[in-house]
Design a protein around this motif. Structure first.
Motif, PDB file in Angstrom:
ATOM      1  N   GLU A   8      62.451 -87.971   6.503  1.00  0.00           N
ATOM      2  CA  GLU A   8      61.918 -86.746   5.335  1.00  0.00           C
ATOM      3  C   GLU A   8      63.252 -86.600   5.200  1.00  0.00           C
ATOM      4  O   GLU A   8      63.992 -87.248   4.651  1.00  0.00           O
ATOM      5  CB  GLU A   8      62.459 -86.059   6.502  1.00  0.00           C
ATOM      6  CG  GLU A   8      63.830 -85.587   8.077  1.00  0.00           C
ATOM      7  CD  GLU A   8      63.523 -85.114   8.526  1.00  0.00           C
ATOM      8  OE1 GLU A   8      63.550 -83.903   8.862  1.00  0.00           O
ATOM      9  OE2 GLU A   8      65.237 -84.754   9.038  1.00  0.00           O
ATOM     10  N   LEU A   9      63.095 -85.556   4.002  1.00  0.00           N
ATOM     11  CA  LEU A   9      63.666 -85.498   2.778  1.00  0.00           C
ATOM     12  C   LEU A   9      65.215 -84.944   2.861  1.00  0.00           C
ATOM     13  O   LEU A   9      65.146 -83.895   4.027  1.00  0.00           O
ATOM     14  CB  LEU A   9      63.416 -84.869   1.773  1.00  0.00           C
ATOM     15  CG  LEU A   9      63.654 -84.335   0.522  1.00  0.00           C
ATOM     16  CD1 LEU A   9      62.932 -84.203  -0.349  1.00  0.00           C
ATOM     17  CD2 LEU A   9      64.674 -83.121   0.895  1.00  0.00           C
ATOM     18  N   VAL A  10      66.721 -85.111   3.071  1.00  0.00           N
ATOM     19  CA  VAL A  10      67.581 -84.581   3.082  1.00  0.00           C
ATOM     20  C   VAL A  10      68.354 -83.469   1.875  1.00  0.00           C
ATOM     21  O   VAL A  10      68.155 -82.458   1.747  1.00  0.00           O
ATOM     22  CB  VAL A  10      68.452 -85.504   3.532  1.00  0.00           C
ATOM     23  CG1 VAL A  10      70.219 -84.706   3.773  1.00  0.00           C
ATOM     24  CG2 VAL A  10      68.051 -86.180   5.206  1.00  0.00           C
ATOM     25  N   ALA A  11      67.979 -83.815   1.148  1.00  0.00           N
ATOM     26  CA  ALA A  11      68.945 -83.198  -0.610  1.00  0.00           C
ATOM     27  C   ALA A  11      68.389 -83.871  -1.352  1.00  0.00           C
ATOM     28  O   ALA A  11      67.826 -85.993  -1.439  1.00  0.00           O
ATOM     29  CB  ALA A  11      70.240 -83.434  -0.430  1.00  0.00           C
ATOM     30  N   THR A  12      68.000 -83.916  -2.617  1.00  0.00           N
ATOM     31  CA  THR A  12      67.634 -84.599  -4.202  1.00  0.00           C
ATOM     32  C   THR A  12      68.781 -83.272  -4.777  1.00  0.00           C
ATOM     33  O   THR A  12      68.691 -82.126  -4.580  1.00  0.00           O
ATOM     34  CB  THR A  12      66.572 -83.828  -4.384  1.00  0.00           C
ATOM     35  OG1 THR A  12      65.879 -82.710  -4.513  1.00  0.00           O
ATOM     36  CG2 THR A  12      65.490 -85.013  -3.096  1.00  0.00           C
ATOM     37  N   TYR A  15      67.769 -78.360  -0.769  1.00  0.00           N
ATOM     38  CA  TYR A  15      67.729 -79.397   0.697  1.00  0.00           C
ATOM     39  C   TYR A  15      66.891 -79.016   1.654  1.00  0.00           C
ATOM     40  O   TYR A  15      66.850 -78.025   1.579  1.00  0.00           O
ATOM     41  CB  TYR A  15      69.334 -78.756   1.335  1.00  0.00           C
ATOM     42  CG  TYR A  15      70.125 -78.826   0.221  1.00  0.00           C
ATOM     43  CD1 TYR A  15      70.950 -77.763  -1.145  1.00  0.00           C
ATOM     44  CD2 TYR A  15      71.004 -79.816   0.665  1.00  0.00           C
ATOM     45  CE1 TYR A  15      71.922 -78.260  -1.395  1.00  0.00           C
ATOM     46  CE2 TYR A  15      72.562 -80.154  -0.647  1.00  0.00           C
ATOM     47  CZ  TYR A  15      72.893 -79.463  -1.166  1.00  0.00           C
ATOM     48  OH  TYR A  15      73.933 -79.573  -1.607  1.00  0.00           O
ATOM     49  N   ALA A  16      66.702 -79.868   2.126  1.00  0.00           N
ATOM     50  CA  ALA A  16      66.078 -79.357   3.805  1.00  0.00           C
ATOM     51  C   ALA A  16      66.547 -78.564   4.304  1.00  0.00           C
ATOM     52  O   ALA A  16      67.789 -78.669   4.937  1.00  0.00           O
ATOM     53  CB  ALA A  16      65.682 -80.534   4.803  1.00  0.00           C
ATOM     54  N   ASP A  17      65.626 -77.475   5.063  1.00  0.00           N
ATOM     55  CA  ASP A  17      66.202 -75.931   5.634  1.00  0.00           C
ATOM     56  C   ASP A  17      67.303 -76.699   6.605  1.00  0.00           C
ATOM     57  O   ASP A  17      68.379 -75.634   6.910  1.00  0.00           O
ATOM     58  CB  ASP A  17      64.888 -75.985   6.642  1.00  0.00           C
ATOM     59  CG  ASP A  17      64.849 -74.269   4.838  1.00  0.00           C
ATOM     60  OD1 ASP A  17      63.182 -74.255   5.668  1.00  0.00           O
ATOM     61  OD2 ASP A  17      65.129 -74.159   4.162  1.00  0.00           O
ATOM     62  N   ASN A  37      67.620 -90.088 -13.355  1.00  0.00           N
ATOM     63  CA  ASN A  37      67.077 -88.690 -13.914  1.00  0.00           C
ATOM     64  C   ASN A  37      67.021 -87.899 -11.552  1.00  0.00           C
ATOM     65  O   ASN A  37      67.867 -88.137 -11.847  1.00  0.00           O
ATOM     66  CB  ASN A  37      64.702 -88.351 -13.787  1.00  0.00           C
ATOM     67  CG  ASN A  37      65.299 -89.451 -15.017  1.00  0.00           C
ATOM     68  OD1 ASN A  37      66.049 -88.836 -15.507  1.00  0.00           O
ATOM     69  ND2 ASN A  37      64.051 -89.886 -14.655  1.00  0.00           N
ATOM     70  N   ALA A  38      66.119 -88.404 -10.928  1.00  0.00           N
ATOM     71  CA  ALA A  38      66.265 -87.897  -9.732  1.00  0.00           C
ATOM     72  C   ALA A  38      67.230 -88.456  -9.046  1.00  0.00           C
ATOM     73  O   ALA A  38      66.756 -90.306  -8.798  1.00  0.00           O
ATOM     74  CB  ALA A  38      65.023 -87.066  -9.023  1.00  0.00           C
ATOM     75  N   MET A  39      67.895 -88.301  -7.686  1.00  0.00           N
ATOM     76  CA  MET A  39      68.198 -88.942  -6.801  1.00  0.00           C
ATOM     77  C   MET A  39      68.389 -87.957  -5.550  1.00  0.00           C
ATOM     78  O   MET A  39      69.246 -87.060  -5.575  1.00  0.00           O
ATOM     79  CB  MET A  39      69.825 -89.351  -7.342  1.00  0.00           C
ATOM     80  CG  MET A  39      70.460 -90.108  -8.553  1.00  0.00           C
ATOM     81  SD  MET A  39      71.594 -91.029  -9.173  1.00  0.00           S
ATOM     82  CE  MET A  39      71.810 -92.217  -7.694  1.00  0.00           C
ATOM     83  N   GLY A  40      68.248 -88.501  -4.857  1.00  0.00           N
ATOM     84  CA  GLY A  40      68.187 -87.960  -3.112  1.00  0.00           C
ATOM     85  C   GLY A  40      68.633 -88.624  -1.990  1.00  0.00           C
ATOM     86  O   GLY A  40      68.832 -89.730  -2.116  1.00  0.00           O
ATOM     87  N   VAL A  76      69.790 -78.387   6.962  1.00  0.00           N
ATOM     88  CA  VAL A  76      70.888 -79.011   6.883  1.00  0.00           C
ATOM     89  C   VAL A  76      72.006 -77.903   5.512  1.00  0.00           C
ATOM     90  O   VAL A  76      72.599 -78.189   5.260  1.00  0.00           O
ATOM     91  CB  VAL A  76      70.776 -81.133   6.012  1.00  0.00           C
ATOM     92  CG1 VAL A  76      69.984 -82.082   7.101  1.00  0.00           C
ATOM     93  CG2 VAL A  76      70.724 -80.317   4.326  1.00  0.00           C
ATOM     94  N   LYS A  77      71.027 -77.074   5.625  1.00  0.00           N
ATOM     95  CA  LYS A  77      71.714 -75.946   4.204  1.00  0.00           C
ATOM     96  C   LYS A  77      73.064 -75.418   4.909  1.00  0.00           C
ATOM     97  O   LYS A  77      72.767 -75.286   6.053  1.00  0.00           O
ATOM     98  CB  LYS A  77      70.582 -74.811   4.336  1.00  0.00           C
ATOM     99  CG  LYS A  77      69.708 -75.468   3.013  1.00  0.00           C
ATOM    100  CD  LYS A  77      68.285 -73.980   2.873  1.00  0.00           C
ATOM    101  CE  LYS A  77      67.204 -74.434   1.388  1.00  0.00           C
ATOM    102  NZ  LYS A  77      66.741 -73.465   1.706  1.00  0.00           N
ATOM    103  N   GLY A  78      73.501 -75.231   4.031  1.00  0.00           N
ATOM    104  CA  GLY A  78      75.089 -75.075   3.907  1.00  0.00           C
ATOM    105  C   GLY A  78      75.660 -75.901   5.232  1.00  0.00           C
ATOM    106  O   GLY A  78      77.286 -76.188   5.506  1.00  0.00           O
ATOM    107  N   ARG A  79      75.149 -77.411   5.274  1.00  0.00           N
ATOM    108  CA  ARG A  79      76.536 -77.818   6.080  1.00  0.00           C
ATOM    109  C   ARG A  79      76.064 -79.272   5.461  1.00  0.00           C
ATOM    110  O   ARG A  79      77.192 -80.097   5.332  1.00  0.00           O
ATOM    111  CB  ARG A  79      75.864 -78.277   7.387  1.00  0.00           C
ATOM    112  CG  ARG A  79      75.048 -77.483   8.483  1.00  0.00           C
ATOM    113  CD  ARG A  79      74.904 -77.958   9.559  1.00  0.00           C
ATOM    114  NE  ARG A  79      73.861 -78.350   9.737  1.00  0.00           N
ATOM    115  CZ  ARG A  79      73.342 -79.693   9.577  1.00  0.00           C
ATOM    116  NH1 ARG A  79      74.282 -81.034  10.523  1.00  0.00           N
ATOM    117  NH2 ARG A  79      72.650 -80.030   9.856  1.00  0.00           N
ATOM    118  N   PHE A  80      75.936 -79.659   4.001  1.00  0.00           N
ATOM    119  CA  PHE A  80      75.651 -80.839   3.619  1.00  0.00           C
ATOM    120  C   PHE A  80      75.149 -80.381   2.059  1.00  0.00           C
ATOM    121  O   PHE A  80      75.199 -79.604   1.626  1.00  0.00           O
ATOM    122  CB  PHE A  80      74.601 -81.420   3.324  1.00  0.00           C
ATOM    123  CG  PHE A  80      74.203 -82.120   5.501  1.00  0.00           C
ATOM    124  CD1 PHE A  80      74.937 -82.091   5.739  1.00  0.00           C
ATOM    125  CD2 PHE A  80      72.536 -83.166   5.078  1.00  0.00           C
ATOM    126  CE1 PHE A  80      75.071 -82.798   7.639  1.00  0.00           C
ATOM    127  CE2 PHE A  80      73.072 -83.676   6.823  1.00  0.00           C
ATOM    128  CZ  PHE A  80      73.793 -83.754   7.132  1.00  0.00           C
TER     129      PHE A  80
END
Length: 124
Positions: A46-50, A59-61, A32-35, A63-67
């Protein structure tokens, strides 16, 4: 159970890029979810992305636009492409996955697993 193994961490200069990979292995029935999460020294994880199934990303704010997170369902693999890296991205990056795995011919259980972590250091 299900095991996760990360790779791709390392030392990179500010503005550089890295691509992390995480492979899940075991008697996986469904994923199901991977992150990706990260933990810097002295800070909480802390969460980075799922990414979930069907494909939906978050995405975490910071890292948005970079990851960019992506997954290959056939290979039970999740990736994290990291561009324009900053010193504040320095942390141990952990892979996380949730799903179900076979415990018998037809029986299955849910799982939630973490990888061992891979170090990402952004420094000149």
């Amino acid at each position: 159970q299900v095991q996760l193994v990360e790779s791709g961490g390392g030392l990179v200069q500010p503005g550089g890029s890295l691509n992390l990979s995480c492979v899940a292995s075991g008697r996986i029935r469904s994923m199901n979810a991977m992150g990706w999460y990260r933990q810097a020294p002295g800070k909480q994880r802390e969460l980075v992305a799922t990414i979930t199934s069907p494909e939906s990303t978050h995405y975490a704010d910071s890292v948005k636009g970079r990851f960019t997170i992506s997954r290959d369902n056939a290979k039970n693999t999740v990736y994290l492409q990291m561009n324009s890296l900053k010193p504040e991205d320095t942390a141990v990056y952990y892979c996380n996955a949730e799903g179900t795995y076979f415990t018998g011919i037809f029986a299955f259980q849910s799982f939630g697993s973490w990888g061992q972590g891979t170090q990402v250091t952004v420094s000149s």
